[in-house]
Design an enzyme around this catalytic site. Sequence first.
Site, short mmCIF file in Angstrom:
data_model
loop_
_atom_site.label_atom_id
_atom_site.label_comp_id
_atom_site.label_asym_id
_atom_site.label_seq_id
_atom_site.Cartn_x
_atom_site.Cartn_y
_atom_site.Cartn_z
NE ARG A 173 -2.34 -5.71 -2.41
CZ ARG A 173 -2.19 -5.63 -1.30
NH1 ARG A 173 -2.48 -4.20 -0.70
NH2 ARG A 173 -1.96 -6.65 -0.55
NE ARG A 177 -14.53 -11.94 -0.56
CZ ARG A 177 -13.82 -11.76 0.36
NH1 ARG A 177 -14.07 -11.56 1.64
NH2 ARG A 177 -12.51 -12.03 0.18
NE ARG A 247 3.62 7.02 2.45
CZ ARG A 247 3.41 8.16 2.85
NH1 ARG A 247 4.32 9.30 2.71
NH2 ARG A 247 2.84 8.41 4.04
NE ARG A 279 -1.88 -2.62 9.73
CZ ARG A 279 -1.66 -3.81 8.60
NH1 ARG A 279 -2.70 -4.13 8.21
NH2 ARG A 279 -0.48 -4.35 8.68
CD GLU A 305 0.71 -1.59 11.31
OE1 GLU A 305 0.45 -0.81 10.16
OE2 GLU A 305 0.77 -2.40 11.73
CE1 TYR A 353 2.90 -5.12 0.40
CE2 TYR A 353 1.52 -6.48 -1.12
CZ TYR A 353 2.02 -6.13 0.38
OH TYR A 353 1.40 -6.74 1.52
CG ASP A 355 0.24 -10.25 -0.16
OD1 ASP A 355 0.64 -9.71 0.46
OD2 ASP A 355 -0.59 -10.42 -1.13
#
Length: 373
Positions: A173, A177, A247, A279, A305, A353, A355
């Site tokens: 994921r 680049r 989780r 984070r 978090e 999961y 999005d």
Amino acid sequence: MEQYDYLIVGAGLTGAVLARELTDAGKSCLVIDRRDHIGGNCYTEKVNGINVHKYGAHIFHTSDRSVWEYVNRFAEFNNYVNSPVADFHGEVYNLPFNMNTFSKMWGIKTPDEAKAIIEEQKAACAIDGEPSNLEEQALSLVGRDIYEKLVKEYTEKQWGRPCTELPASIIKRLPVRFIYDNNYFNDRWQGIPVGGYTKIFERMLDGIEVHTGVDFRDMDRSQFDRVIYTGPIDEYFDFKLGNLEWRTVRFETELLGNVENWQGNAVVNYTSHDIPFTRIIEHKHFEFGKDENGALLPDTVISREYSFAWQPGDEPYYPVNDERNNSLYEQYAQMGRAEEGVVFAGRLGAYRYYDMAPCIAAALKLADAELER
């Protein structure tokens, strides 16, 4: 008692889309949620003018035109671009892995230089065949340096187990680049809804009967022809076959008065073990430090978090899609298919999961299937 065509359990994204589509098609729906608010994990709460993402950062992104047009029926989006940074022992790197990352890491400037270093490190790791775990996958993508500083410890904090015990698919994921581009997503459209996510749900559920603070187990099923259940599928069956593993995340949220800009970015990942949280989110940056009328916000809100293993009573966030859990889910799914008049949907019902954009697409597809029955 009033009769309804549908009881929709859960006022999150899946439940809200289904309620809207079924209601617009002439079906009577009652939506319930055991939380005291609508919006599920997308819920935003206004604090001193700041839209706080109460259950973690949500950045909408999609390349599906139909989904983008659909969600724009209910919200106006700003042009926020997700560009997180990573802190490793005080060194700051851009994410996703791109030329800014490589330049900081190795003091180089060109894509050819970066590729040469990565290829040299990949060769040194000598991974034979397809990567069998997350560590091998990461090393095969970016080599030792990037893996050690930006992947290994962060991922182990997030998942609570060594990278050698995690599936290779997780790291796929993260794009790599060889251009100077900090945009995390490749999608054509992305942004944050002006005024926060809760407004989307208020508009989506407008005119639909919604009861919050209500548990599914307290409902009289005889009032409803069908049930769409977007909660955890194993909980529906009273964990008869055992718990599916998740989780979860604990949020430590803090209002900082008279602080215009605390960390300089909406998302900062902490990628070393010595920092216990994964984070920090500074929520005001999702809307450029301004309220929906364009006025500068004098305060700020941050959320640390912490990732840990789910226990009954916690909110499930990320499914642990290993062989054991996927096999257990299939057994629950088989029970679900045999449950007369009940449809299981959403990330909790499907143990996957999602999005936001794929979640909307799946809900629209399910609505069509229900209307074609």
